[in-house]
Design a protein around this motif. Structure first.
Motif, PDB file in Angstrom:
ATOM      1  N   GLY A 186      -9.086   9.574  -5.504  1.00 46.17           N
ATOM      2  CA  GLY A 186      -8.913  10.936  -5.018  1.00 46.17           C
ATOM      3  C   GLY A 186      -7.468  11.312  -4.791  1.00 46.17           C
ATOM      4  O   GLY A 186      -7.152  12.497  -4.632  1.00 46.17           O
ATOM      5  N   SER A 187      -6.577  10.322  -4.784  1.00 43.79           N
ATOM      6  CA  SER A 187      -5.151  10.621  -4.660  1.00 43.79           C
ATOM      7  C   SER A 187      -4.591  11.021  -6.020  1.00 43.79           C
ATOM      8  O   SER A 187      -5.188  10.743  -7.064  1.00 43.79           O
ATOM      9  CB  SER A 187      -4.388   9.425  -4.096  1.00 43.79           C
ATOM     10  N   THR A 188      -3.437  11.664  -6.024  1.00 42.26           N
ATOM     11  CA  THR A 188      -2.832  12.130  -7.269  1.00 42.26           C
ATOM     12  C   THR A 188      -2.254  10.949  -8.044  1.00 42.26           C
ATOM     13  O   THR A 188      -1.390  10.235  -7.520  1.00 42.26           O
ATOM     14  CB  THR A 188      -1.713  13.145  -6.972  1.00 42.26           C
ATOM     15  N   ASN A 192       1.884   8.098  -5.977  1.00 40.12           N
ATOM     16  CA  ASN A 192       1.923   7.196  -4.821  1.00 40.12           C
ATOM     17  C   ASN A 192       1.522   7.932  -3.546  1.00 40.12           C
ATOM     18  O   ASN A 192       2.274   8.001  -2.567  1.00 40.12           O
ATOM     19  CB  ASN A 192       3.318   6.575  -4.680  1.00 40.12           C
ATOM     20  N   ARG A 193       0.286   8.460  -3.549  1.00 38.21           N
ATOM     21  CA  ARG A 193      -0.231   9.209  -2.407  1.00 38.21           C
ATOM     22  C   ARG A 193      -1.461   8.542  -1.797  1.00 38.21           C
ATOM     23  O   ARG A 193      -2.239   9.193  -1.111  1.00 38.21           O
ATOM     24  CB  ARG A 193      -0.565  10.646  -2.827  1.00 38.21           C
ATOM     25  N   ARG A 194      -1.642   7.241  -2.058  1.00 44.64           N
ATOM     26  CA  ARG A 194      -2.752   6.514  -1.451  1.00 44.64           C
ATOM     27  C   ARG A 194      -2.522   6.386   0.058  1.00 44.64           C
ATOM     28  O   ARG A 194      -1.429   6.641   0.563  1.00 44.64           O
ATOM     29  CB  ARG A 194      -2.878   5.113  -2.058  1.00 44.64           C
ATOM     30  N   TRP A 195      -3.550   5.910   0.771  1.00 46.08           N
ATOM     31  CA  TRP A 195      -3.421   5.648   2.199  1.00 46.08           C
ATOM     32  C   TRP A 195      -2.296   4.645   2.462  1.00 46.08           C
ATOM     33  O   TRP A 195      -1.482   4.817   3.367  1.00 46.08           O
ATOM     34  CB  TRP A 195      -4.768   5.127   2.713  1.00 46.08           C
ATOM     35  N   TYR A 365      -5.524  11.325   3.045  1.00 41.27           N
ATOM     36  CA  TYR A 365      -4.880  10.010   3.152  1.00 41.27           C
ATOM     37  C   TYR A 365      -3.691  10.050   4.117  1.00 41.27           C
ATOM     38  O   TYR A 365      -3.418   9.078   4.821  1.00 41.27           O
ATOM     39  CB  TYR A 365      -4.455   9.522   1.771  1.00 41.27           C
ATOM     40  N   GLU A 366      -2.990  11.169   4.169  1.00 44.44           N
ATOM     41  CA  GLU A 366      -1.900  11.308   5.139  1.00 44.44           C
ATOM     42  C   GLU A 366      -2.438  11.251   6.572  1.00 44.44           C
ATOM     43  O   GLU A 366      -1.826  10.621   7.448  1.00 44.44           O
ATOM     44  CB  GLU A 366      -1.170  12.638   4.912  1.00 44.44           C
ATOM     45  N   VAL A 367      -3.581  11.887   6.803  1.00 52.75           N
ATOM     46  CA  VAL A 367      -4.173  11.851   8.144  1.00 52.75           C
ATOM     47  C   VAL A 367      -4.589  10.435   8.506  1.00 52.75           C
ATOM     48  O   VAL A 367      -4.390   9.976   9.637  1.00 52.75           O
ATOM     49  CB  VAL A 367      -5.371  12.817   8.223  1.00 52.75           C
ATOM     50  N   MET A 368      -5.163   9.697   7.557  1.00 53.93           N
ATOM     51  CA  MET A 368      -5.539   8.315   7.820  1.00 53.93           C
ATOM     52  C   MET A 368      -4.331   7.489   8.254  1.00 53.93           C
ATOM     53  O   MET A 368      -4.391   6.719   9.219  1.00 53.93           O
ATOM     54  CB  MET A 368      -6.193   7.705   6.580  1.00 53.93           C
ATOM     55  N   ALA A 369      -3.220   7.667   7.554  1.00 53.87           N
ATOM     56  CA  ALA A 369      -2.000   6.936   7.916  1.00 53.87           C
ATOM     57  C   ALA A 369      -1.492   7.351   9.285  1.00 53.87           C
ATOM     58  O   ALA A 369      -1.037   6.517  10.080  1.00 53.87           O
ATOM     59  CB  ALA A 369      -0.927   7.171   6.857  1.00 53.87           C
ATOM     60  N   GLU A 370      -1.579   8.634   9.582  1.00 51.50           N
ATOM     61  CA  GLU A 370      -1.136   9.131  10.875  1.00 51.50           C
ATOM     62  C   GLU A 370      -1.958   8.521  12.010  1.00 51.50           C
ATOM     63  O   GLU A 370      -1.416   8.180  13.072  1.00 51.50           O
ATOM     64  CB  GLU A 370      -1.262  10.654  10.901  1.00 51.50           C
ATOM     65  N   VAL A 371      -3.264   8.354  11.794  1.00 52.14           N
ATOM     66  CA  VAL A 371      -4.143   7.850  12.842  1.00 52.14           C
ATOM     67  C   VAL A 371      -3.942   6.356  13.064  1.00 52.14           C
ATOM     68  O   VAL A 371      -3.986   5.869  14.204  1.00 52.14           O
ATOM     69  CB  VAL A 371      -5.613   8.161  12.500  1.00 52.14           C
ATOM     70  N   VAL A 372      -3.714   5.596  12.005  1.00 52.25           N
ATOM     71  CA  VAL A 372      -3.586   4.145  12.169  1.00 52.25           C
ATOM     72  C   VAL A 372      -2.187   3.728  12.609  1.00 52.25           C
ATOM     73  O   VAL A 372      -2.017   2.699  13.271  1.00 52.25           O
ATOM     74  CB  VAL A 372      -3.992   3.398  10.877  1.00 52.25           C
ATOM     75  N   SER A 373      -1.173   4.511  12.290  1.00 54.64           N
ATOM     76  CA  SER A 373       0.202   4.075  12.544  1.00 54.64           C
ATOM     77  C   SER A 373       0.497   3.771  14.006  1.00 54.64           C
ATOM     78  O   SER A 373       1.277   2.841  14.276  1.00 54.64           O
ATOM     79  CB  SER A 373       1.210   5.086  11.970  1.00 54.64           C
ATOM     80  N   PRO A 374      -0.064   4.492  14.997  1.00 56.40           N
ATOM     81  CA  PRO A 374       0.225   4.118  16.382  1.00 56.40           C
ATOM     82  C   PRO A 374      -0.261   2.726  16.768  1.00 56.40           C
ATOM     83  O   PRO A 374       0.215   2.144  17.751  1.00 56.40           O
ATOM     84  CB  PRO A 374      -0.513   5.180  17.207  1.00 56.40           C
ATOM     85  N   HIS A 375      -1.192   2.182  16.000  1.00 55.02           N
ATOM     86  CA  HIS A 375      -1.717   0.841  16.288  1.00 55.02           C
ATOM     87  C   HIS A 375      -0.830  -0.259  15.697  1.00 55.02           C
ATOM     88  O   HIS A 375      -1.108  -1.438  15.880  1.00 55.02           O
ATOM     89  CB  HIS A 375      -3.135   0.694  15.733  1.00 55.02           C
ATOM     90  N   LEU A 376       0.219   0.134  14.972  1.00 57.56           N
ATOM     91  CA  LEU A 376       1.108  -0.827  14.315  1.00 57.56           C
ATOM     92  C   LEU A 376       2.487  -0.704  14.933  1.00 57.56           C
ATOM     93  O   LEU A 376       3.142   0.325  14.792  1.00 57.56           O
ATOM     94  CB  LEU A 376       1.187  -0.556  12.810  1.00 57.56           C
TER      95      LEU A 376
END
Length: 380
Positions: A186-188, A192-195, A365-376
């Protein structure tokens, strides 16, 4: 000390539902493949896998360089690869080889191009089906060609290439482990727009993509790779530099029994939440035994897709509640709620829907990265 900067999970040669060259293999041809690194260093090496081969594959020549446009390599960067000091090498059946390290300074987010020349018939090729990046094939030995004019065929799969490692002295890589959502469906393409790409841009840590489109947690598939509980060691735990595992897996185990579209099982097993929970517990056990911090992600909403049905709804709700509330993961990333349509929480938000109500688009996919990044926590 080397750390993985890019990986792809090997799969058995198959046509599946998208065209590729894995069944036919290569003969007197050069293969040029582009990958984007999530960590930088002054030297690098590559890994070649023939995990599903029944006979050795001869690599007659190989090179690496910084990516230019298309199949071209940046002038002055093309570097010959050797294996144990030799140009030609053999990838053993059901095995892998690692190149000698070469001086090629690269940065995080930079792409490199790896070229392999096969002077003898390879037979069916171990590959990764869904690259969402264009690779190229040309006749003859073009491993020393910086230009791309001789590459006259293209494919969106990766072949034999399973990792690029750099001499970064770090052990903080994050491995994303999952199915087509992790793989980037689903990414372009070529953007390089994957999660994993979006997360690389948000964290200073290396991010590795161990997704396989269609992958299942509990069952092997001829098209969609070895089951998750069976491939975790090869695809993540044995990679150098990983300290965090992020799990997003189980949707296909639930959804394949609802659709006739998938060429996997007819009929597909009908599973209950308890079976999937046992599979998640096995991933947690393996990850912790390897010293990794293990994060669990809730399954994305998928109502309206071909994976949805009464049983899929029930099991996905039960599995997501266990991931949220059991306390068995070191941390929980609630992707389900982050990407849900407020008007119908079982559906992907229209702004994040690729169009099949199953996979996110680039914005999702940008939202997914935004949500997980605080846990890293960044360590560099």
């Amino acid at each position: 000390m080397f750390t993985a900067a890019w990986i792809a999970s090997p799969q058995s040669p198959s046509e599946g539902f998208m065209p590729n060259w894995s069944r036919e293999g290569f003969w007197r041809q050069s293969l040029r493949q582009v990958v984007r690194l999530s960590a930088g260093g002054g030297r690098l090496r590559v890994r070649l896998s023939h995990a599903y081969g029944s006979s050795p594959v001869r690599v007659a020549g190989a090179s690496v360089g910084r990516t230019a446009a298309g199949a071209a390599v940046a002038p002055g960067s093309l570097t010959r690869l050797t294996f144990a000091g030799s140009g030609p090498a053999e990838i053993p059946a059901r095995g892998e080889i690692v190149s000698d390290e070469v001086p090629l300074p690269v940065g995080a987010g930079e792409s490199v191009t790896v070229t392999l020349y096969f002077d003898a018939a390879t037979g069916p090729a171990t590959f990764h089906a869904q690259a969402f990046a264009t690779g190229y094939r040309g006749q003859g030995d073009r491993s020393a060609d910086a230009g791309g004019a001789g590459f006259d065929a293209a494919s969106e799969s990766w072949y034999f290439l399973s990792a690029v490692e750099v001499d970064a002295d770090r052990t903080d890589a994050v491995a994303l482990f999952g199915d087509s959502v992790t793989d980037g469906f689903g990414s372009t393409p070529d953007a390089n727009r994957r999660w994993s790409d979006a997360l690389t841009a948000r964290t200073k840590r290396p991010v590795l993509n161990a997704g396989i489109g269609g992958n299942l947690l509990l069952n092997d598939s001829a098209w969609y790779g070895d089951r998750g509980v069976g491939r975790l060691r090869r695809d993540v735990l044995d990679r150098p530099g990983v300290d965090t595992l992020v799990v997003l897996l189980g949707l296909n185990d639930i959804g394949f029994s609802e659709t006739d579209e998938q060429p996997t099982y007819k009929p597909a097993p009908v599973l209950e939440a308890a079976e999937l929970i046992a599979g998640h517990r096995e991933l947690i056990r393996q990850g912790r035994a390897a010293g990794l911090r293990v994060l669990g992600c809730t399954l994305l909403p998928f109502a309206g897709s071909d994976h949805w049905g009464e049983h899929a709804a029930k099991v996905s709700h039960e599995l997501n509640e266990w991931i949220r509330c059991s306390g068995e993961y070191d941390a929980v990333v609630d992707l389900n709620r982050a990407l849900a349509d407020p008007a119908d929480p079982d559906r992907l938000h229209p702004s994040y829907d690729f169009g099949d109500h199953l996979h996110p688009n680039d914005a999702g996919y940008e939202v997914m990265a935004e949500v997980v990044s605080p846990h890293l926590q960044d360590t560099a």
